[in-house]
Design a protein around this motif. Structure first.
Motif, PDB file in Angstrom:
ATOM      1  N   ILE A 123     -47.065  52.302 104.705  1.00  0.00           N
ATOM      2  CA  ILE A 123     -47.930  51.410 104.359  1.00  0.00           C
ATOM      3  C   ILE A 123     -47.483  49.929 104.809  1.00  0.00           C
ATOM      4  O   ILE A 123     -46.094  49.742 104.792  1.00  0.00           O
ATOM      5  CB  ILE A 123     -47.764  51.270 102.828  1.00  0.00           C
ATOM      6  CG1 ILE A 123     -48.457  52.604 102.044  1.00  0.00           C
ATOM      7  CG2 ILE A 123     -48.477  50.108 102.045  1.00  0.00           C
ATOM      8  CD1 ILE A 123     -47.852  52.701 100.759  1.00  0.00           C
ATOM      9  N   GLY A 124     -48.280  49.100 105.134  1.00  0.00           N
ATOM     10  CA  GLY A 124     -47.958  47.749 105.916  1.00  0.00           C
ATOM     11  C   GLY A 124     -47.375  47.758 107.176  1.00  0.00           C
ATOM     12  O   GLY A 124     -47.013  46.555 107.576  1.00  0.00           O
ATOM     13  N   ILE A 125     -47.407  48.737 107.941  1.00  0.00           N
ATOM     14  CA  ILE A 125     -46.745  48.527 109.103  1.00  0.00           C
ATOM     15  C   ILE A 125     -47.567  47.979 110.154  1.00  0.00           C
ATOM     16  O   ILE A 125     -46.951  47.178 110.969  1.00  0.00           O
ATOM     17  CB  ILE A 125     -46.582  50.097 109.775  1.00  0.00           C
ATOM     18  CG1 ILE A 125     -45.768  50.242 110.949  1.00  0.00           C
ATOM     19  CG2 ILE A 125     -47.783  50.917 110.027  1.00  0.00           C
ATOM     20  CD1 ILE A 125     -45.142  51.367 111.626  1.00  0.00           C
ATOM     21  N   GLU A 126     -48.905  47.875 109.998  1.00  0.00           N
ATOM     22  CA  GLU A 126     -49.852  47.188 110.967  1.00  0.00           C
ATOM     23  C   GLU A 126     -49.689  45.672 110.837  1.00  0.00           C
ATOM     24  O   GLU A 126     -49.506  44.940 111.955  1.00  0.00           O
ATOM     25  CB  GLU A 126     -51.374  47.473 110.771  1.00  0.00           C
ATOM     26  CG  GLU A 126     -51.684  48.918 111.296  1.00  0.00           C
ATOM     27  CD  GLU A 126     -51.445  48.732 112.879  1.00  0.00           C
ATOM     28  OE1 GLU A 126     -51.249  47.899 113.666  1.00  0.00           O
ATOM     29  OE2 GLU A 126     -51.466  50.039 113.510  1.00  0.00           O
ATOM     30  N   LYS A 127     -49.310  45.169 109.502  1.00  0.00           N
ATOM     31  CA  LYS A 127     -49.604  43.932 109.210  1.00  0.00           C
ATOM     32  C   LYS A 127     -47.760  43.342 109.339  1.00  0.00           C
ATOM     33  O   LYS A 127     -47.908  42.075 109.633  1.00  0.00           O
ATOM     34  CB  LYS A 127     -50.128  43.453 107.599  1.00  0.00           C
ATOM     35  CG  LYS A 127     -50.019  42.092 107.479  1.00  0.00           C
ATOM     36  CD  LYS A 127     -50.483  41.821 106.101  1.00  0.00           C
ATOM     37  CE  LYS A 127     -50.691  40.532 105.664  1.00  0.00           C
ATOM     38  NZ  LYS A 127     -51.574  40.389 104.207  1.00  0.00           N
ATOM     39  N   HIS A 128     -46.885  44.062 108.811  1.00  0.00           N
ATOM     40  CA  HIS A 128     -45.478  43.605 108.816  1.00  0.00           C
ATOM     41  C   HIS A 128     -44.484  43.801 109.915  1.00  0.00           C
ATOM     42  O   HIS A 128     -43.580  43.219 109.770  1.00  0.00           O
ATOM     43  CB  HIS A 128     -45.031  43.696 107.384  1.00  0.00           C
ATOM     44  CG  HIS A 128     -46.107  43.183 106.405  1.00  0.00           C
ATOM     45  ND1 HIS A 128     -46.063  41.931 105.994  1.00  0.00           N
ATOM     46  CD2 HIS A 128     -46.894  43.820 105.345  1.00  0.00           C
ATOM     47  CE1 HIS A 128     -46.932  41.453 105.124  1.00  0.00           C
ATOM     48  NE2 HIS A 128     -47.239  42.921 104.716  1.00  0.00           N
ATOM     49  N   ALA A 129     -44.670  44.929 110.505  1.00  0.00           N
ATOM     50  CA  ALA A 129     -43.807  45.419 111.649  1.00  0.00           C
ATOM     51  C   ALA A 129     -44.059  44.647 112.806  1.00  0.00           C
ATOM     52  O   ALA A 129     -44.957  44.519 113.508  1.00  0.00           O
ATOM     53  CB  ALA A 129     -43.652  46.695 111.673  1.00  0.00           C
ATOM     54  N   PHE A 130     -42.584  44.148 113.356  1.00  0.00           N
ATOM     55  CA  PHE A 130     -42.774  43.750 114.776  1.00  0.00           C
ATOM     56  C   PHE A 130     -42.334  44.819 115.510  1.00  0.00           C
ATOM     57  O   PHE A 130     -42.124  45.939 115.320  1.00  0.00           O
ATOM     58  CB  PHE A 130     -41.745  42.638 115.005  1.00  0.00           C
ATOM     59  CG  PHE A 130     -41.579  41.386 114.016  1.00  0.00           C
ATOM     60  CD1 PHE A 130     -42.438  40.178 114.511  1.00  0.00           C
ATOM     61  CD2 PHE A 130     -41.269  41.329 112.755  1.00  0.00           C
ATOM     62  CE1 PHE A 130     -42.782  39.096 113.801  1.00  0.00           C
ATOM     63  CE2 PHE A 130     -41.454  40.093 112.236  1.00  0.00           C
ATOM     64  CZ  PHE A 130     -42.106  39.049 112.490  1.00  0.00           C
ATOM     65  N   ASP A 131     -42.778  44.471 117.021  1.00  0.00           N
ATOM     66  CA  ASP A 131     -42.348  45.672 118.207  1.00  0.00           C
ATOM     67  C   ASP A 131     -41.921  44.877 119.420  1.00  0.00           C
ATOM     68  O   ASP A 131     -42.468  43.672 119.374  1.00  0.00           O
ATOM     69  CB  ASP A 131     -43.341  46.821 118.328  1.00  0.00           C
ATOM     70  CG  ASP A 131     -44.726  46.351 118.552  1.00  0.00           C
ATOM     71  OD1 ASP A 131     -44.716  45.791 119.992  1.00  0.00           O
ATOM     72  OD2 ASP A 131     -45.639  46.137 118.108  1.00  0.00           O
TER      73      ASP A 131
END
Length: 411
Positions: A123-131
């Motif tokens: 949940i939320g990986i697309e919006k809140h995770a950097f890479d």
């Protein structure tokens, strides 16, 4: 009347660039009266030095290709390949302005690379995770890190979580301490679902990696997985919450989706299985290379890694063979028995291992010099097109020769 044949190369990563120069080199050397054009398709005429995106000043890690291609007689078509019809020998391309067009090919080299996998169940990986998978995403992270000092101190501001303890995760997590000097009492946490640190890198380098993480003050949460990411924290599958405004996702990559448009066997990373000449057996006029190819570098059952170490020679062989096939000349088999793993460990140094068993050869400051030479010199193409053509010839070095060559360069 001369009939022009066309080799299309999709992508300007390491394998795409070297495919183009290798194909053009062989065409130039051929004495046969056959007109073959080499066309490269990519969104930008630029090589992004992707292995360096864990470092600071990422905007500078590019290599312009437009003038080099033009000087070498390689044509560049700016756009994104949307569809490949291997039966009709057509690629459909969307330009930067949105216009769509189709190009015919006689031989196609798929060199469109890979991209990071963001599991949809988190949940939320697309919006809140950097890479740090692309230049844009690495710049976004760098800007965020630079702006952290202007935020009020808090556990969430001062804590950085790196999700994934593979090669990329280890390089960014060990680089972070010197990039966070403006954040006093910062906390860096590495999360990985493996039970041992650096498990995928083998037992050889593992003690060195563990010592580096300890000396750099990196906290470890092994045997853990991420369930959710939000603007202020990371939630583990165990239910534990870590307050953090900076979650960096590094776990897993997958080959370009374009491989799915070509019939044939694929591995678990979506890479096309290729023969010894890097041709896709089920699509005889298609070659796959770099991160798009699952190729055998030796006769010991190994498969190529998604790394520039393999992408560069793969590109040289695929370009050579696509041109040789059109020129009715013998193709060459791809072989690369040398395997060197050079892992940056930030201010601690680095570790260099040799062979698929990853026996440690060099560590510490000397290994750091080796890594610096690789990142700053060895992986960059020449700026001169003629020199690039000269260097595009497929060559083979064994592991000992490769390490000796690098050590002489850094001595």
């Amino acid at each position: 009347m001369t009939t022009t044949s066309r080799i299309i190369i999709v992508g300007t990563g390491f394998s795409g660039v070297w495919s183009a120069f290798s194909a053009k080199r062989l065409i130039n050397l051929s004495q046969k009266k056959k007109d073959i054009e080499v066309v490269v398709i990519s969104p930008e005429p630029t090589l992004v030095i992707r292995p360096r995106l864990y470092e600071a000043n990422v905007a500078s890690f590019t290599h312009p290709l437009g003038a080099m291609f033009e000087d070498a007689g390689i044509k560049f078509f700016q756009g994104i390949v949307k569809k490949i019809d291997s039966d009709a020998h057509i690629v459909s391309v969307q330009s930067t302005s949105g216009l769509e067009s189709s190009l015919n090919y006689d031989r196609l080299i798929l060199a469109a690379g890979s991209s990071i996998v963001r599991p949809q169940n988190i949940i939320g990986i697309e919006k809140h995770a950097f890479d740090i998978d692309s230049l844009d995403s690495a710049i976004k992270l760098e800007t965020h890190i630079e702006n952290m000092a202007s935020l009020p101190p808090s556990p969430a501001r001062d804590t950085i979580v790196v999700c994934g303890g593979g090669f990329t995760g280890l390089e960014i997590v060990t680089e972070l301490p010197k990039r966070l000097t403006r954040i006093r009492n910062h906390r860096i946490i590495l999360i990985d679902n493996s039970k041992e640190v650096g498990q995928a890198l083998g037992p050889g380098p593992r003690p060195v990696i563990a010592q580096a993480l300890k000396d750099l003050g990196i906290e470890l949460k092994l045997g853990s997985s991420v369930a959710a990411i939000d603007a202020d924290g990371v939630i583990l599958a165990s239910g534990e919450r870590i307050e953090s405004k900076t979650a960096i996702w590094t776990a897993g990559v997958r080959a370009t989706p374009l491989t799915q448009q070509i019939s044939g066997l694929k591995d678990k990373l979506g890479r096309l299985h290729v023969d010894q000449h890097l041709r896709v057996p089920s699509a005889r006029d298609v070659f796959a290379t770099g991160d798009a190819a699952s190729a055998r570098p030796d006769t010991e059952g190994h498969y190529t890694m998604m790394s520039c170490q393999h992408a560069i020679p793969l590109g040289r062989v695929s370009g050579y063979n696509a041109a040789a096939d059109l020129l009715d000349e013998p193709m060459i088999a791809y072989t690369q028995p040398a395997y060197i793993c050079c892992l940056d460990l930030g201010s601690y140094g680095a570790v260099v291992s040799e062979g698929w068993e990853r026996h440690v050869k060099i560590k510490g400051d000397m290994a750091k010099r080796v890594k610096g030479y690789i990142n700053q010199v060895a992986i960059y193409p020449p700026k001169d097109s003629q020199k690039a053509l000269d260097e595009a010839k497929p060559v083979e070095l064994n592991g000992t020769q490769l390490i000796e060559h690098i050590l002489r360069a850094v001595a």
